[in-house]
Structures are given as structure tokens and as C-alpha cells.
Design a protein around this motif. Sequence first.
Motif, PDB file in Angstrom:
ATOM      1  N   VAL A   9       0.845  -1.194   0.000  1.00 17.46           N
ATOM      2  CA  VAL A   9       0.000   0.000   0.000  1.00 17.46           C
ATOM      3  C   VAL A   9       0.882   1.247   0.000  1.00 17.46           C
ATOM      4  N   ALA A  10       0.582   2.173  -0.907  1.00 13.93           N
ATOM      5  CA  ALA A  10       1.341   3.425  -1.012  1.00 13.93           C
ATOM      6  C   ALA A  10       0.371   4.568  -1.276  1.00 13.93           C
ATOM      7  N   LEU A  11       0.837   5.785  -1.089  1.00 11.73           N
ATOM      8  CA  LEU A  11       0.016   6.960  -1.338  1.00 11.73           C
ATOM      9  C   LEU A  11      -0.008   7.289  -2.823  1.00 11.73           C
ATOM     10  N   GLY A  12      -1.123   7.821  -3.296  1.00 13.31           N
ATOM     11  CA  GLY A  12      -1.252   8.190  -4.695  1.00 13.31           C
ATOM     12  C   GLY A  12      -2.234   9.337  -4.859  1.00 13.31           C
ATOM     13  N   GLU A  13      -2.650   9.572  -6.101  1.00 17.02           N
ATOM     14  CA  GLU A  13      -3.607  10.627  -6.411  1.00 17.02           C
ATOM     15  C   GLU A  13      -4.919  10.005  -6.873  1.00 17.02           C
ATOM     16  N   PHE A  14      -5.993  10.752  -6.665  1.00 22.86           N
ATOM     17  CA  PHE A  14      -7.310  10.258  -7.046  1.00 22.86           C
ATOM     18  C   PHE A  14      -8.146  11.424  -7.561  1.00 22.86           C
ATOM     19  N   THR A  15      -8.798  11.206  -8.690  1.00 21.89           N
ATOM     20  CA  THR A  15      -9.701  12.195  -9.266  1.00 21.89           C
ATOM     21  C   THR A  15     -11.116  11.637  -9.236  1.00 21.89           C
ATOM     22  N   ASP A  16     -12.001  12.388  -8.589  1.00 21.09           N
ATOM     23  CA  ASP A  16     -13.398  11.954  -8.476  1.00 21.09           C
ATOM     24  C   ASP A  16     -14.239  12.653  -9.539  1.00 21.09           C
ATOM     25  N   PHE A  17     -15.297  11.979  -9.983  1.00 21.17           N
ATOM     26  CA  PHE A  17     -16.133  12.506 -11.047  1.00 21.17           C
ATOM     27  C   PHE A  17     -17.607  12.459 -10.649  1.00 21.17           C
ATOM     28  N   ILE A  18     -18.379  13.323 -11.278  1.00 19.26           N
ATOM     29  CA  ILE A  18     -19.827  13.336 -11.151  1.00 19.26           C
ATOM     30  C   ILE A  18     -20.411  12.955 -12.502  1.00 19.26           C
TER      31      ILE A  18
ATOM     32  N   VAL B 155      -3.337  10.148  -0.984  1.00 21.01           N
ATOM     33  CA  VAL B 155      -4.391   9.317  -0.398  1.00 21.01           C
ATOM     34  C   VAL B 155      -4.135   7.863  -0.790  1.00 21.01           C
ATOM     35  N   ILE B 156      -4.736   6.951  -0.028  1.00 22.45           N
ATOM     36  CA  ILE B 156      -4.617   5.514  -0.325  1.00 22.45           C
ATOM     37  C   ILE B 156      -5.735   5.131  -1.281  1.00 22.45           C
ATOM     38  N   VAL B 157      -5.349   4.621  -2.439  1.00 23.09           N
ATOM     39  CA  VAL B 157      -6.300   4.217  -3.466  1.00 23.09           C
ATOM     40  C   VAL B 157      -6.058   2.746  -3.783  1.00 23.09           C
TER      41      VAL B 157
ATOM     42  N   ALA C 114     -14.057   5.868  -8.596  1.00 24.47           N
ATOM     43  CA  ALA C 114     -14.112   6.235 -10.007  1.00 24.47           C
ATOM     44  C   ALA C 114     -13.144   5.352 -10.763  1.00 24.47           C
ATOM     45  N   ALA C 115     -13.560   4.942 -11.974  1.00 26.54           N
ATOM     46  CA  ALA C 115     -12.706   4.155 -12.869  1.00 26.54           C
ATOM     47  C   ALA C 115     -12.151   2.919 -12.174  1.00 26.54           C
ATOM     48  N   ASN C 116     -13.028   2.200 -11.437  1.00 24.55           N
ATOM     49  CA  ASN C 116     -12.657   0.965 -10.744  1.00 24.55           C
ATOM     50  C   ASN C 116     -11.573   1.171  -9.694  1.00 24.55           C
ATOM     51  N   ARG C 117     -11.505   2.364  -9.126  1.00 23.20           N
ATOM     52  CA  ARG C 117     -10.560   2.651  -8.062  1.00 23.20           C
ATOM     53  C   ARG C 117     -11.318   3.300  -6.915  1.00 23.20           C
ATOM     54  N   THR C 118     -10.917   2.977  -5.694  1.00 23.88           N
ATOM     55  CA  THR C 118     -11.634   3.450  -4.514  1.00 23.88           C
ATOM     56  C   THR C 118     -10.644   4.028  -3.513  1.00 23.88           C
ATOM     57  N   VAL C 119     -11.017   5.139  -2.906  1.00 27.53           N
ATOM     58  CA  VAL C 119     -10.203   5.744  -1.861  1.00 27.53           C
ATOM     59  C   VAL C 119     -10.536   5.068  -0.530  1.00 27.53           C
ATOM     60  N   ILE C 120      -9.495   4.689   0.211  1.00 28.96           N
ATOM     61  CA  ILE C 120      -9.651   4.130   1.553  1.00 28.96           C
ATOM     62  C   ILE C 120      -9.367   5.244   2.555  1.00 28.96           C
ATOM     63  N   VAL C 121     -10.417   5.666   3.260  1.00 30.33           N
ATOM     64  CA  VAL C 121     -10.272   6.751   4.224  1.00 30.33           C
ATOM     65  C   VAL C 121      -9.660   6.250   5.525  1.00 30.33           C
TER      66      VAL C 121
END
Length: 376
Positions: free
Chosen positions: A60-69, A293-295, A333-340
Amino acid sequence: MTSYRVRARSLPRWVVVGLLVGAIPGAQACSPAEGDDGDTSQSAQAQTGARVVNVEVADVALGEFTDFIRVTGEVEAFHDVTIAAEESGRIAAFLVEKGQRVARGQALARLEDQLLKAQAAEARASAQLAQEQYERQRQLWEEEKIGTEIAYLQAKYQAEQAAARLAQLDERLARTVIAAPVAGVFDEKYLEEGEMAAVGAPVARVVATSRVKIAAGVPERFARSVRVGSPAQIWFDIFPGREFEGSIGYVGSSVDPGNRTFPIEIVMNNPDRVVKPHMVANVRVQSERLANVIVVPQEVVLRAADGYKVFVATERDGAWFAVARSVQLGGSAANRTVIVDGLAVGDRLITLGHQQVDDGSRIRIVNDDQSMTEGS
């Protein structure tokens, strides 16, 4: 009576041994050892009494995530102009064909203008006469001090009035030519040649579709996330496999009380004009971009009785085990999920085989060390 003594003959040794073995109760012949050619993992499973599952993991590593509507909208022409007559008169002629592309300012139709031309000619003559009278009166008053100031001012204002009337008629004459206010396609004409056009009556329609707008409504809970200039992806059901790009050009300032949405407009280039007004568009608008964030891949998240869980690999006493972790999810989004919450950097997330393990299952990691970065 003669008696005979029988002497026992010596028996072979193997017969004696066989007789002795046969005489022992419960004795059985030995069989070859079982499992000499069996699977090594099966032997290990027999010795430990536990099933071992092969899995793959990622660090597990940190990355970027873009959310969409995701919203649905309707296509509108960038310009859809109905042109009305500014002068009354009979339609003398249409100067372009219906469906023809026109430039901004290009003439579309012409009204009969004979009467206005005559009035303009009369006004021009009157303006010239008034100007000459004013010039003579000015010379007499300013240079020779002949006449009165009132006569001078009257001549001056009469010349200005005549010039203004001429300018008015010239403008009315120019308006007998109906021109396109924008570049586009001459899409419709509402009158035919010979029909009377009244002031304000529709004459023609010009539609510009080289750029289009997509009008949509966004739920009010996303009001803080949608901004002018944010990128958007657009696709249409009638164009499978083709994606268009645009950006938000307008965000409404009020919420519709009926459906609790606020309006937006996405501007999209349409150079080949394949997208038509009133088509239904599927739109994906970027709402937020998160960093550090963790994705995780969406498929590794499993539903649990009290929420969601993932499995991580943990080493104990030289052996690897699967451990269930309850997680709190963010955007997807795009089959990726943020783990809070529930995972930490460095955890070894089980990415393959997670559906075959339970909490505490013995596992064997079959892939090399991998780091889960953005897009994994």
C-alpha cells in the motif's frame, strides 16, 4: 511285531519362517509407503492440518485520485438565432439556400426598398442645401458681421437636422438587407419570396454547431466541487466507443427547488458537426482531485456484515496469514476506490486470491514485491 521309527526330513529355511509367520495371529504383509509420489504442498497440508491459499499482494502506497460526477444532459447549439425583420416590406429575394453555411454579417434576404431609396435621395438633397445655407450664413456672421446670431444658429441647426434625417433613412435602407448576426448554417426560413415581412416578424434562423453546449443539472450536494473551467468527458449512445472532451463554461447560481439541482453548461468543440442539437449526452465532470491518499482497486473491497473489508498479508512465526481489515471508503471512479480509514502505508494488500481466504487463513505469496501506486 516289528515297529518302524520315522525320521523327520530337514525342511528349507524359508518354509519354516513362513509357517512361523502364518502362525502368528493378526500378522499382515507389509505394503509400500503411501504418498511417495504425492504433492509436496499436500504433504505439508497433511502435517499441519490447514489449507494454504496462493495469493498475490501489493504494498500500500500513497497516490492521487480524481473523483467525477456523472450527469445526463441535452445538446444545444452554441448559437441558435431567429432573425426578425427590422423594416417592413415585401421579401424581394433570399440570397442563400437553406442549409448553406454563412459567415457573420453575410446577407440572407433582401426587402423591397424603392420607397426608402427615394426618401433617402430627397433627404440627401435637403441636407446638402441646408449645409450650403449654413456655410454662407456662418461666413456672413463670423467674417463680415452681417446678419444676426439667431439667423446663424437657425441655419446651423437646420443643417444638423437635415443630416440626421439623411442618416436615419440610410440606416433604414441598410436594414432592408437581412444579414446573419453569427456564423453558422442557414437552417430555416419562415417566409417565402413575395410575402410581407412586418417589423419583428421572424424571417430566418441561423444555427451555429461547430461548438455546442450541453445543458445539465447537478445535485446540490456537489455545489462546492463544480467550477467553471473544470474538464468534462462526454459520450453519446449513438456513437459507441467514441469520447468527446469539453469544459464547464457556466455554473448556475441558484438551485431548482423542484429537483434540487443547479444548472451547468459544458462547452464542446464539434468541428465535423456530427453532434446535433437536442441529442442526449452522458457527461462525466471532474469534481475533486485528491493527493497523498490511499487508493485501491475496487474489486479487492468486499462487503461485510458491518460495512466493507479487505484482506492484508501478515507474517507470524515464519508463516503468512490473511487478516481481514474493516475499511471506510471514500470516493470511487474508474474501478478505483479511496480508503479513508483501515489501511496504512506499507500494508501488504491481497489483490488476487482475496475471495478464497478467510480471516486467519494460511497463504503463500506467489508474486514478487509490488508497490501499489496510482493507476494500479
